[in-house]
Design a protein around this motif. Structure first.
Motif, PDB file in Angstrom:
ATOM      1  N   ARG A  88       1.848   1.904  -3.630  1.00 46.27           N
ATOM      2  CA  ARG A  88       0.738   2.481  -4.384  1.00 46.27           C
ATOM      3  C   ARG A  88       0.485   3.932  -3.965  1.00 46.27           C
ATOM      4  NH1 ARG A  88      -1.075  -2.477  -2.868  1.00 46.27           N
ATOM      5  NH2 ARG A  88      -2.650  -1.600  -1.469  1.00 46.27           N
ATOM      6  N   THR A  89       0.584   4.205  -2.679  1.00 50.94           N
ATOM      7  CA  THR A  89       0.421   5.582  -2.196  1.00 50.94           C
ATOM      8  C   THR A  89       1.504   6.480  -2.767  1.00 50.94           C
ATOM      9  OG1 THR A  89      -0.662   4.869  -0.161  1.00 50.94           O
ATOM     10  CG2 THR A  89       0.401   7.038  -0.125  1.00 50.94           C
ATOM     11  N   ASP A 126       0.961   9.821  -4.910  1.00 55.54           N
ATOM     12  CA  ASP A 126       1.503  11.076  -4.381  1.00 55.54           C
ATOM     13  C   ASP A 126       2.433  11.754  -5.377  1.00 55.54           C
ATOM     14  OD1 ASP A 126       0.147  10.665  -1.990  1.00 55.54           O
ATOM     15  OD2 ASP A 126       1.947  10.091  -0.862  1.00 55.54           O
ATOM     16  N   SER A 152       0.843  -1.201   0.000  1.00 56.42           N
ATOM     17  CA  SER A 152       0.000   0.000   0.000  1.00 56.42           C
ATOM     18  C   SER A 152       0.877   1.250   0.000  1.00 56.42           C
ATOM     19  CB  SER A 152      -0.956   0.007   1.185  1.00 56.42           C
ATOM     20  OG  SER A 152      -0.252  -0.010   2.402  1.00 56.42           O
ATOM     21  N   GLU A 153       2.048   1.186   0.628  1.00 61.53           N
ATOM     22  CA  GLU A 153       2.975   2.320   0.619  1.00 61.53           C
ATOM     23  C   GLU A 153       3.478   2.606  -0.794  1.00 61.53           C
ATOM     24  OE1 GLU A 153       2.705   0.601   4.594  1.00 61.53           O
ATOM     25  OE2 GLU A 153       3.342  -0.321   2.734  1.00 61.53           O
TER      26      GLU A 153
END
Length: 126
Positions: free
Chosen positions: A17-18, A22, A14-15
């Motif tokens: 993808r974030t 961003d 998830s990091e």
């Protein structure tokens, strides 16, 4: 105004993808004059056999970690602005998540301003 679609092979954190989302947003606001808070994105993960990217087209050596970024946005940006966007995004993703620059595929789809409705059945830019 932009609608961003990010497609990648499933299994990333998830990091990761974030960070993709961003950095796309930062590059758009930093180089393409996209307003603050104008952030509309869809991230899709796919089994590796559902993403096809030629591993050597134009002499660029791609891996299975290729990321597709497609942005629908208002028409009218110069070639120089687009080039600055491509470079900033590739550099920042390489720094932040070690995405190889060769594995970043970007496509801009330009549309007239009247092609948007942000809600309420209204063409806000028409």
């Amino acid at each position: 105004m932009p609608l961003v679609r990010i497609d990648l092979v499933s299994g990333k954190s998830s990091e990761y993808r974030t960070a993709l989302a961003d950095e796309v947003y930062k590059a758009m606001t930093g180089t393409m004059n996209v307003p603050e808070n104008d952030r509309f994105m869809v991230i899709n993960e796919h089994k590796d056999y559902n993403l096809v990217a030629d591993p050597a087209y134009l002499g660029i050596q791609r891996t299975r970690d290729v990321v597709f970024v497609q942005i629908t946005l208002n028409a009218g940006r110069t070639v120089e602005v687009k080039k600055a966007f491509y470079a900033q995004l590739a550099n920042k993703l390489a720094e932040r998540i070690n995405l190889r620059k060769e594995d970043l595929f970007i496509s801009l789809v330009e549309v007239p301003k009247e092609n948007w409705s942000f809600g309420n059945g209204v063409a806000q830019y028409a």
